[in-house]
Design a protein around this motif. Structure first.
Motif, PDB file in Angstrom:
ATOM      1  N   LYS A  13     -12.778 -14.642 -13.932  1.00 27.54           N
ATOM      2  CA  LYS A  13     -12.351 -13.260 -13.737  1.00 27.54           C
ATOM      3  C   LYS A  13     -11.897 -12.672 -15.057  1.00 27.54           C
ATOM      4  O   LYS A  13     -11.151 -13.281 -15.804  1.00 27.54           O
ATOM      5  N   GLY A  14     -12.331 -11.461 -15.303  1.00 26.65           N
ATOM      6  CA  GLY A  14     -11.907 -10.756 -16.494  1.00 26.65           C
ATOM      7  C   GLY A  14     -10.654  -9.955 -16.206  1.00 26.65           C
ATOM      8  O   GLY A  14     -10.139  -9.924 -15.100  1.00 26.65           O
ATOM      9  N   SER A  19      -6.947  -6.827 -12.686  1.00 29.78           N
ATOM     10  CA  SER A  19      -6.255  -5.563 -12.473  1.00 29.78           C
ATOM     11  C   SER A  19      -6.634  -4.965 -11.122  1.00 29.78           C
ATOM     12  O   SER A  19      -5.781  -4.468 -10.387  1.00 29.78           O
ATOM     13  N   LYS A  20      -7.917  -5.051 -10.795  1.00 26.96           N
ATOM     14  CA  LYS A  20      -8.399  -4.531  -9.515  1.00 26.96           C
ATOM     15  C   LYS A  20      -7.762  -5.309  -8.355  1.00 26.96           C
ATOM     16  O   LYS A  20      -7.352  -4.722  -7.358  1.00 26.96           O
ATOM     17  N   ASN A  21      -7.673  -6.631  -8.500  1.00 28.14           N
ATOM     18  CA  ASN A  21      -7.039  -7.454  -7.471  1.00 28.14           C
ATOM     19  C   ASN A  21      -5.566  -7.104  -7.305  1.00 28.14           C
ATOM     20  O   ASN A  21      -5.052  -7.049  -6.188  1.00 28.14           O
ATOM     21  N   ARG A  22      -4.868  -6.873  -8.422  1.00 29.41           N
ATOM     22  CA  ARG A  22      -3.456  -6.479  -8.362  1.00 29.41           C
ATOM     23  C   ARG A  22      -3.306  -5.143  -7.646  1.00 29.41           C
ATOM     24  O   ARG A  22      -2.414  -4.970  -6.807  1.00 29.41           O
TER      25      ARG A  22
END
Length: 52
Positions: A13-14, A19-22
């Motif tokens: 994961k980049g 950030s999207k997951n957060r």
């Protein structure tokens, strides 16, 4: 047919994905908290009272 090595490898994961997951986690927690804080409607409480 895939080899064992290919099947066990996970994509890394980049920063953008993390950030999207957060952001998704934050949005889900917000919706959950709003739902938990809602009052139970009187009609539902009346129906539940009839079960006793």
């Amino acid at each position: 047919m895939t080899s064992d090595k290919q099947a066990s490898e996970k994509p890394k994961k980049g920063a953008a994905a993390q950030s999207k997951n957060r952001d998704m986690g934050s949005a889900l927690r917000s919706v959950y908290n709003k739902t938990v804080e809602e009052a139970v409607p009187d009609d539902l409480l009346s129906l539940l009272g009839k079960l006793d």
